[in-house]
Design a protein around this motif. Sequence first.
Motif, mmCIF file in Angstrom:
data_model
loop_
_atom_site.group_PDB
_atom_site.id
_atom_site.type_symbol
_atom_site.label_atom_id
_atom_site.label_comp_id
_atom_site.label_asym_id
_atom_site.label_seq_id
_atom_site.Cartn_x
_atom_site.Cartn_y
_atom_site.Cartn_z
ATOM 1 N N TYR A 164 2.280 6.853 -6.729
ATOM 2 C CA TYR A 164 1.389 7.908 -7.209
ATOM 3 C C TYR A 164 1.991 9.291 -6.950
ATOM 4 O O TYR A 164 1.917 10.189 -7.790
ATOM 5 C CB TYR A 164 0.024 7.812 -6.533
ATOM 6 N N GLY A 167 0.827 -1.206 0.000
ATOM 7 C CA GLY A 167 0.000 0.000 0.000
ATOM 8 C C GLY A 167 0.861 1.256 0.000
ATOM 9 O O GLY A 167 0.614 2.204 -0.751
ATOM 10 N N ASP A 221 -6.181 -0.467 3.004
ATOM 11 C CA ASP A 221 -6.456 -0.719 1.590
ATOM 12 C C ASP A 221 -5.336 -0.191 0.707
ATOM 13 O O ASP A 221 -4.680 0.795 1.034
ATOM 14 C CB ASP A 221 -7.761 -0.031 1.189
ATOM 15 N N ILE A 222 -5.167 -0.869 -0.412
ATOM 16 C CA ILE A 222 -4.210 -0.404 -1.411
ATOM 17 C C ILE A 222 -4.901 0.728 -2.179
ATOM 18 O O ILE A 222 -6.008 0.535 -2.683
ATOM 19 C CB ILE A 222 -3.858 -1.528 -2.399
ATOM 20 N N PRO A 223 -4.306 1.916 -2.264
ATOM 21 C CA PRO A 223 -4.983 3.003 -2.974
ATOM 22 C C PRO A 223 -5.136 2.678 -4.461
ATOM 23 O O PRO A 223 -4.215 2.173 -5.087
ATOM 24 C CB PRO A 223 -4.057 4.205 -2.762
ATOM 25 N N ALA A 224 -6.328 2.975 -4.985
ATOM 26 C CA ALA A 224 -6.574 2.658 -6.390
ATOM 27 C C ALA A 224 -6.321 3.872 -7.290
ATOM 28 O O ALA A 224 -5.995 3.722 -8.455
ATOM 29 C CB ALA A 224 -7.998 2.158 -6.574
ATOM 30 N N THR A 225 -6.502 5.072 -6.758
ATOM 31 C CA THR A 225 -6.255 6.286 -7.542
ATOM 32 C C THR A 225 -5.448 7.252 -6.676
ATOM 33 O O THR A 225 -5.376 7.082 -5.456
ATOM 34 C CB THR A 225 -7.569 6.985 -7.931
ATOM 35 N N VAL A 246 2.588 1.748 -3.377
ATOM 36 C CA VAL A 246 1.683 2.298 -4.386
ATOM 37 C C VAL A 246 1.450 3.787 -4.112
ATOM 38 O O VAL A 246 1.471 4.615 -5.036
ATOM 39 C CB VAL A 246 0.355 1.517 -4.403
ATOM 40 N N ASP A 273 -7.292 8.540 -3.462
ATOM 41 C CA ASP A 273 -7.632 7.712 -2.301
ATOM 42 C C ASP A 273 -6.667 7.977 -1.166
ATOM 43 O O ASP A 273 -5.512 8.309 -1.405
ATOM 44 C CB ASP A 273 -7.546 6.223 -2.677
ATOM 45 N N ALA A 330 -3.891 7.371 1.319
ATOM 46 C CA ALA A 330 -2.754 6.465 1.192
ATOM 47 C C ALA A 330 -1.669 6.935 2.137
ATOM 48 O O ALA A 330 -1.765 7.994 2.736
ATOM 49 C CB ALA A 330 -2.221 6.464 -0.241
#
Lengths: 449, 457
Positions: A236, A229, A389-393, A232, A396, A398
């Motif tokens: 980003y 997480g 949670d793993i950030p998706a965008t 990622v 999110d 993070a």
Amino acid sequence: MTDATRGMVEPQAVGRPLERLLSGPRPSFDEANELVRKRYAREARFRMMGLGAIIVAMSLLGLLLLSVATQGYRAFWQTYITLDIALPQEEIDPEGTGGPDVIGRANFQGLINDTLYAMFPDVEDRREKKALRGLVSSGAALDLRDRVMADPSLIGSDHAFALVASDDIDQLVKGVIDRNVAESERRVKDHELAWMDVLEADGRVETRFNTILFTHGDSREPELAGIWGAVVGSFYMMLVTLFLAVPIGVASATYLEEFAPKTRLTDFIEVNINNLAAVPSIVFGLLGLAVFLQVFHLPRSAPLVGGLTLTLMTLPTVVVATRAALRSVPPSIREAALGMGASKVQAVAHHVLPLALPGILTGSIIGMAQALGETAPLLMIGMVAFIVDIPATPLDPATALPVQIYLWADSPERAFTERTAAAIMVLLAFLILMNALAVFLRRRFERKW
Amino acid sequence: MILVVVIVFLALVGYGLGRSRAKAAAGNDLASLHSRPGYHGWHVFLLGAGPAVALVLLWLIVDPLVLRWSVENSLPPEILEQPPEMLDFFIQDVARVADGKLPHGGMTPALESSAAYYGWLDSISTVLRYVIGLLVAVYGLHVGLGHISLDFRARNRVEAWIRAALLAMAAISIVTTAGIVFSVLFESLRFFEKVPVADFLFGLEWSPQTALRADQVGSSGSFGAVPLFAGTLLITLIAMAVAGPIGMLSAMYLAEYASSGFRAIAKPTLEILAGVPTVVYGFFAALTVAPFIRGVGESVGLGVSSESALAAGLVMGIMIIPFVSSLADDAISAVPHALRDASLGLGATRAETIAQVIVPAALPGIVAGFLLAISRAIGETMIVVMAAGLAANLTGNPLEAVTTVTVQIVTLLVGDQEFDSAKTLAAFALGLVLFVATLLLNIIALHVMQTYREKYD
């Protein structure tokens, strides 16, 4: 010192041999030899001190890296306990539908517990039963569920499953928790040791490469916590920084170096950029908090905001590096282009910038590496939250790799300490990679004019 | 967003049209054009996309403010008379409901009607934005295409746009500085409305815990920052005591004694120390150095607290060694060889040359390097956050826990907070002190370097 000593009557009282020579009566041959010997001894001592300082600094670096490595290498392995778990059809999927929603609701924790109770039937005490259940991680049941859901044909028979051991058991197997310490001071009690001995004798305990560390997000349980997480989130942020800091930085530097007339405005911009480079990073965090969060109401904890803040911080580095690269392109290139009838913009865009590109890239990569390792400003804009949670965008919530390190370093569990050090190793690996790339680009493409 | 993409797409079509029209105008003799066809194309593109995109972006920024203003004007007085936070909350809910989401608070008739009004305004604004944006783009393209002729100076126009864009990018650094100054300064001024400046700068008591209710015990936090300044100073002193000698001696050795081979290895290795992320130093300080110092202290019978100024200062010293050494190295290397050769030629040893000729000549650069290293140490955050502690002790004993300005900024701002309490505003006041202090050190360093540098040419 010199003026004071010259006036002294007693030459012997003067400290430095050279001054004694200059100020006293002419020495005899032996005396002079003795003085020279002393001066050379001083010289050698001074030289040794210089070398010593470098050796001290290097060994401090070595000590730093060594302490991280020795504390962290264990985290790349994780202990698994293999259990033969019965998967009775009637408890998991009575109607035999095989549907994921039915299997998902089954009590896999209960199945694991039953297996452990069956292996150690003489455990009666409730507290001991709890300890027995605690040998495997609380995340093992979810893992088991996922594996059964992926392959429903397992249902109805016994299978051997390797389950993640809990963090204390993991530390015991790795030898971090010492068996010889008195029981009251040991996190793993005597009866747990006995169970583990049985399991080990059965060949049910093994250590495997710790994939969880690289695929999971954060967790309260050390054995289930991973850096993915954070990686990622950092990715980003680097993306935002790359697409903002590099173009803006290169454009600013090109303007200042190639086009700017000497006006008050451009002088002011220059002074500004130099000062920004010296502003502590935490102040950029305050700026991010006050401007991006309070004024523009961007989401808290978002990599976008982190990236924007890091962009402002990285800009001066990129500008300074780009200016140096542009300056190293000889003026003859520009003059030749201008002489062939190119406009100023054409000369810069078609000739100077391409020639300066290796230097610009090197500087940009180094700036990005700095941004990747930065922690303090991210604390200000709320990227320290506990996020599973793993950030998706990039919008999110993070966290980032250095912030994850900071968070884990604060955790009391011994298993988190080793994961902190492992995360540091991953971060350092990224930084080494980036710097190696920068050095490679410089070596490969730099031209000496 | 879609609108911007559409406009850019239109402008790209304009680029193609412009290029082909310019080619057509030139016929077989391309050289009769003042500018090459591509420049005509780009000129059309810029006229089409530039003003339209700028207008749309401006619209997107102003739009929420206008919407809010008109919704507020339409509200009944009993809602308007609420405290500002409640009004903010209400308006946020209006926007949420208009967006089709559930409100955070309860649904009320006033909320419903406002939301309907808001939604109506919002849809009008969206339609207008599309229509006006596209009209501006098409008009721009039309004007651009109309310009095309053999002697139209498209290249000069495009280059003027490029220069303007470059200048705008360069000006972002000014915007950043202004942003820092204003954000930090305004919040600090709000803080100084609650706590007098003199109390903040000269108060000896730092306990920023403000109570939630006014009647709680100890409800007034005290914001005397002297213990923080003292703690920062203590840690900086320890750090400089480590980095100063090691950095200076290394620089002298590297510049005067080392063979070029040794230098090629040692200098980058030292600079790795500056590239290691500070959070790694924090980990090292908290988990390796602090327990070690504690152990040593206990073995000689000294009580060392687990978060000591000494541990943080030592590790920070390691971090700033390369700042001192590389700046000192630069300064020493800049001393002309004639001075060195003259001294050696008179029979002085290298050590004597360094001590009596080179260091005095390089002193301005060395002093500037020290000042920059100090400013780095003052602003350093992660090492002290992880290793120096939170308790604001006013002490000169390096074995006790002290706290620093940066640590307090982090503690005050991490976690949930409301933006108006004295506690959060205090962080900005500390940030202002930090900003001013590092800026001053930086300016003094530059000044020292420029004023006292010996000119040898």
